[in-house]
Enzyme design. Structure first.
Site, PDB file in Angstrom:
ATOM      1  CB  SER A  60      -9.510 -69.509   6.207  1.00 44.27           C
ATOM      2  OG  SER A  60     -10.530 -70.322   6.741  1.00 44.27           O
ATOM      3  CE  LYS A  61     -10.181 -67.358   2.164  1.00 38.74           C
ATOM      4  NZ  LYS A  61      -9.151 -68.362   2.282  1.00 38.74           N
ATOM      5  NE  ARG A  62     -12.504 -73.708   8.174  1.00 37.99           N
ATOM      6  CZ  ARG A  62     -11.184 -73.659   8.115  1.00 37.99           C
ATOM      7  NH1 ARG A  62     -10.570 -73.637   6.974  1.00 37.99           N
ATOM      8  NH2 ARG A  62     -10.476 -73.643   9.222  1.00 37.99           N
ATOM      9  CG  HIS A  63     -11.938 -68.725  11.226  1.00 40.30           C
ATOM     10  ND1 HIS A  63     -10.972 -69.180  10.379  1.00 40.30           N
ATOM     11  CD2 HIS A  63     -11.967 -69.581  12.262  1.00 40.30           C
ATOM     12  CE1 HIS A  63     -10.422 -70.261  10.897  1.00 40.30           C
ATOM     13  NE2 HIS A  63     -11.015 -70.532  12.025  1.00 40.30           N
ATOM     14  N   GLY A  64     -15.708 -66.422   9.165  1.00 39.26           N
ATOM     15  CA  GLY A  64     -16.472 -65.197   9.037  1.00 39.26           C
ATOM     16  C   GLY A  64     -15.565 -64.101   8.533  1.00 39.26           C
TER      17      GLY A  64
END
Length: 484
Positions: A245-249
């Site tokens: 997800s976006k959390r992973h960059g």
RNA sequence: GGCGCGUUCGUCUAGGGGUCAGGACAUCGGGCUCUCAAUCCGGAAACACGGGUUCGAUUCCCGUACGCGCUACCA
């Protein structure tokens, strides 16, 4: 059982197209292409609150950039409400669904209590027992209601093309809501109605939908529709083993676009993530992917996204691509790049650079010395490669030879240098490194003589002479570099 | 909690009752070379655990653990 394959990719416009979505789209595309079927795009925008037009645009642009072109017009789920409501009415009429007047607050409380007491929560079925007159009374009183599906007893089974046989006891399935109290249908209903109306033959989607499938099959049956085949794709995970997800960059397709990845490289890598081609081949063109694709070869296991391997795949595709294609892509990525420079010159630069770099953007960032004289010299390299006076002597000698050189080619440039080195009794590399520094200002780059050939006599001589003036200053000063 | 699904090198994967458990990326070492890169050669590196079945299990069966997903008037 011969019917044309029709598949669809059905993202919801609540975010950008990320890698998981892109891979789902890719596998749908490959499956359709392989079976000479068609591939449709449907935007699932029934969640009015979260859906945004900008995301619709973004998803469309991303798919186009990837080259995953869909057939026919885009279907917007929000424009199909009439069909959804008709289906709900049909289910209601056939007594396969029922109105539920429970409020959100009531349900929430019930659920909390159930969880507190350690029980699994399911809707109590309270409204299932309402009598006809009670229902009429509530409707007349304008009490809001949602519609729930009446789950029959029994067991629901299907065979997933990837996961194999799946079966669930119906009693595990809640009387889930198919129409909200505002009249909008929910996902599990819309997806069935739309897939059915679009005559989708194969539903290929993420594994997160695996447990929704029995619910949908129930609806297909109640509506008397033909049930398509299902194939669920394993999740793509981040390095922390959690769903990407976006959390992973970087996880949005456009981010990879902007970073200078080639779309065919991204597709190649994504295809390899969770699918094995049954050969040792790693680098595929899109056509090769289509030819080799077999959905049975898709893994069940979730796969971790590895940008290092993507980068390698990208480098392979860079080296393989024509310079013309790379040029066009660079221009699209960065329309201003060297806009005043002769195109043939740029193409030659790309010829040289594409073999040693991995992304389009690196051609832009690592080619400055093709266009301008070095503004500064890398200080570390200067200290190492321009250590003493003998270098000045060598460079002067090289300048002398070059200025008399008639045929300015990679070959002659090299032989002149090597002859000089021998004459002066020094290693050729000593001269080469110094020359590179003088010409590019940095310690690395493509073959020096090729570079010089391309730059031409005038520029090379100028840079060598300037270096001769400026670089010795570095010897005396403790400064970290010589600026202009 | 319930249900579903999964588990081979760090990562992507091949394999399948007896294999030196194979390949790729990454990593480490070396060759080539004007640098970086590319390329070539070589190394290190894995069958989650416990029970069965079997002469033999990484492979088949059953459990356990762990992970992921679903369990919303999200999709």
């Amino acid at each position: 059982m011969k019917y044309p394959v029709r598949v669809r990719f059905a993202p919801s416009p609540t975010g950008t197209l990320h890698l998981g979505g892109a891979r789902t789209a890719l596998f749908n595309y490959l499956y359709a292409a392989k079976h000479k079927g068609c591939f449709h795009l449907r935007i699932e925008d029934t969640d009015v609150k979260r859906s945004k037009q900008e995301y619709v645009d973004e998803i469309r642009d991303s798919l186009r950039w990837l080259g995953l072109n869909w057939d026919g017009p885009i279907v917007f789920q929000s424009e199909r409400k009439t069909n959804h409501r008709y289906a709900v009415r049909q289910l209601l009429k056939a007594d396969k669904a029922y109105r539920c007047f429970c409020t959100v607050e009531e349900l929430k409380k019930e659920r909390e209590n159930a969880i507190k007491s350690g029980m699994g929560y399911q809707y109590s079925g309270k409204c299932l027992d309402l009598t006809l007159s009670q229902i009429k009374l509530k409707i007349n009183g304008a009490e809001p209601f949602c519609v729930r599906l009446k789950i029959p007893r029994g067991m629901t089974k299907f065979t997933d093309l990837i996961y194999g046989k799946i079966s669930v006891m119906n009693k595990e399935i809640d009387d889930f809501i198919i129409q909200r109290s505002d009249g909008n249908p929910t996902y599990n209903l819309t997806v069935v109605v739309d897939d059915s109306d679009m005559e989708i033959t194969h539903v290929i989607r993420g594994e997160d939908h695996l447990t929704n499938t029995p619910k949908q099959i129930l609806i297909y049956k109640m509506l008397g529709k033909r049930i398509p085949k299902f194939a669920h794709l394993p999740m793509i995970l981040g390095p922390d083993m959690k769903r990407l997800s976006k959390r992973h960059g970087a996880s949005g397709v456009q981010e990879f676009h902007r970073q200078g990845y080639l779309p065919q490289a991204l597709l190649n890598y994504l295809a390899l993530l969770g699918w094995n081609p049954d050969t040792d081949q790693e680098i595929f063109t899109v056509d090769e992917l289509i030819n080799n694709f077999r959905i049975e070869q898709v893994q069940k296991k979730a796969a971790v996204f590895d940008e290092k391997k993507l980068l390698w795949v990208s480098g392979q595709h860079m080296a393989q691509s024509s310079s013309k294609e790379l040029f066009d892509r660079i221009r699209r990525l960065n329309p201003d790049w060297q806009i005043d420079t002769d195109k043939d010159y740029l193409l030659r630069i790309i010829d040289i650079q594409k073999k040693r770099i991995k992304k389009l953007s690196e051609i832009i960032t690592q080619s400055d010395f093709f266009f301008e004289d070095p503004g500064t010299y890398d200080p570390k390299t200067a200290k190492k490669r321009w250590r003493d006076e003998t270098i000045n002597k060598l460079i002067r000698g090289y300048i002398h030879r070059l200025s008399q050189l008639e045929e300015w080619t990679e070959k002659t440039l090299e032989s002149e240098l090597r002859e000089l080195a021998e004459e002066m009794n020094v290693g050729a590399s000593k001269l080469i490194h110094a020359t590179r520094l003088a010409i590019t200002g940095i310690p690395h780059g493509p073959s020096l003589f090729l570079l010089m050939e391309l730059l031409g006599k005038a520029i090379c001589l100028r840079r060598l002479k300037v270096a001769l003036e400026r670089l010795p200053l570095l010897l005396d000063s403790d400064e970290e570099g010589v600026g202009s």
